[in-house]
Design an enzyme around this catalytic site. Structure first.
Site, short mmCIF file in Angstrom:
data_model
loop_
_atom_site.label_atom_id
_atom_site.label_comp_id
_atom_site.label_asym_id
_atom_site.label_seq_id
_atom_site.Cartn_x
_atom_site.Cartn_y
_atom_site.Cartn_z
CE1 TYR A 19 -3.29 2.98 0.93
CE2 TYR A 19 -2.72 2.70 3.23
CZ TYR A 19 -3.36 3.28 2.03
OH TYR A 19 -4.10 4.58 2.37
CB ILE A 20 2.76 3.00 2.58
CG1 ILE A 20 1.74 3.01 3.34
CG2 ILE A 20 3.36 4.19 2.70
CD1 ILE A 20 1.92 3.06 5.01
CG ASP A 39 6.29 -6.84 -2.23
OD1 ASP A 39 6.04 -5.73 -1.97
OD2 ASP A 39 5.76 -7.85 -1.89
CG LEU A 41 4.68 -10.49 -5.20
CD1 LEU A 41 4.46 -10.86 -6.52
CD2 LEU A 41 4.46 -9.06 -5.30
N GLY A 44 1.67 -7.91 -0.96
CA GLY A 44 1.68 -6.81 -2.19
C GLY A 44 0.97 -7.47 -3.27
CB SER A 84 1.76 -3.70 8.85
OG SER A 84 1.04 -4.04 7.98
CB SER A 124 4.51 2.09 13.20
OG SER A 124 3.25 2.08 13.78
CE1 TYR A 148 3.92 -2.90 12.05
CE2 TYR A 148 2.81 -1.34 13.83
CZ TYR A 148 3.20 -1.76 12.60
OH TYR A 148 3.68 -0.73 11.60
CE LYS A 152 7.10 -1.41 11.31
NZ LYS A 152 7.67 -1.51 9.85
CG HIS A 196 -5.86 -0.38 8.53
ND1 HIS A 196 -5.12 -1.10 7.81
CD2 HIS A 196 -5.04 -0.29 9.47
CE1 HIS A 196 -4.03 -1.47 8.15
NE2 HIS A 196 -3.84 -0.84 9.32
#
Ligand code: UDP
Length: 330
Positions: A19-20, A39, A41, A44, A84, A124, A148, A152, A196
């Site tokens: 996404y980002i 990646d 995938l 992704g 994430s 994050s 998570y 980070k 989300h």
């Protein structure tokens, strides 16, 4: 054989199909960078790749990574590839420490071996845990509440030592709530399962199935949690600026990326109703464990250090672009 590319600066983007990551690849291409995506995938999407070379591989696969650094010569890495989901990390910390920490360190080893000395890292707001006060400055204590967030923090701390020992300079970008979609309608948020808020509220508007609001007894104006929503295109722009700043000599640092404004869950529901013209059915449920009442960024440092300020992050623009993306087949 090492492929020498054009004179443009060349960057490796891990997680560039996500996404980002994919929105940042778009911004990098627009800024004239040569981009290679690495990646696996697992989360992704190949259709987000935008015509750049894609190497399918896992960060833990040192051989695959070392082949990438042999084949191409990079000026810098942008590191998005990561697990994430906060809730999943509570149930399965092993996955988070293996993929985010061990996988990330494997990337840093390859960078050191290849002599690549600049990295922009997807961090994050989860590094702060439940903050003592809001808005949260970068100097607030790092007290994550989940594996998570811990992963980070660990990686940010590792980056400090890689700088001291190997001269690898980094910018850790601490995202608040990434939301919205590219206005082209070709890139957007596509998680499975989706956890989300904004995509779920939009889904409720589209299907008529109610969304559950996680708690309405928080110490906030309407009792629901308040978050700082930042448009994914603004996040992408910050990465390009961070890369430029590193090239101009910026020292290792961590920066918050948010707007400084907070919206409650009920305000998000209202915004989706306004944009979509549809009623959003909702139920009030239990609090979700680990959710702080309010998370809002103090973002003056990103402005000072990068010259960055959000330009697409009005709640209206966030919800409109997300609505366009999620209702594209509706
Ligand atoms: N939320 C909610 N219902 C949902 C999903 C999320 O009420 O089905 C709330 C959640 O408690 C939080 C806010 O929406 O206060 C944003 O949650 P999200 O998972 O989008 O991001 P987070 O803040 O956890 O990174």
């Amino acid at each position: 054989m090492r492929r020498e590319r054009s004179s443009a600066s060349s960057v490796l983007v891990t997680g560039g199909a996500g996404y980002i990551g994919s929105h940042t690849v778009k911004a990098l291409l627009e800024a004239g960078y040569d981009v290679v995506v690495f990646d696996d995938l697992s989360r992704g999407h190949p259709e987000f790749i935008q015509g750049v070379p894609l190497v399918i591989g896992e960060l833990s696969d040192e051989r695959a990574l070392s082949d990438v650094f042999t084949e191409w010569k990079f000026d810098a890495v942008l590191h998005f590839a990561s697990e994430s989901l906060v809730g999943e990390s509570m149930r399965n910390p092993d996955k988070y420490f293996r993929r985010n920490v061990a996988g990330g360190i494997s990337l840093l080893s390859s960078m050191v071996r290849a002599g690549v000395k600049k990295i922009v890292f997807s961090s994050s707001a989860a590094v702060y845990g439940d903050p003592e006060s809001v808005p949260i400055p970068e100097t607030a204590p790092l007290r994550p509440l989940s594996p998570y967030g811990e992963s980070k923090v660990f990686f940010e701390r590792a980056l400090l030592w890689y700088d001291k020992a190997y001269g690898l300079r980094s910018v850790s970008l601490r995202y608040f709530n990434a939301a919205g979609a590219d206005p082209s309608g070709r890139l957007g948020e596509e998680h499975d399962p989706e956890t989300h808020l904004i995509p779920l509220v939009i889904r409720a508007a589209l299907t008529g199935e109610p969304i559950t609001v996680f708690g309405d007894d928080y110490p906030t104006p309407d009792g629901t949690c308040v978050r700082d929503y930042i448009h994914v295109s603004d996040l992408a722009e910050a990465h390009v600026l961070a890369l430029k700043a590193l090239s101009e000599g910026l020292e290792t640092t961590a920066l918050n990326l948010g707007t400084g404004a907070g919206f409650s869950v009920l305000e998000i529901i209202k915004a989706v109703e306004e944009v979509s013209g549809k009623k959003v059915p909702y139920l009030i449920g239990e609090r979700r464990p680990g959710d702080p009442a309010i998370l809002v960024a103090q973002c003056a440092r990103a402005r000072e250090v990068l010259g960055w300020s959000p330009s697409h992050s009005s709640l209206r623009e966030i919800v409109e672009t997300a609505w366009r993306w999620h209702s594209r087949e509706g």
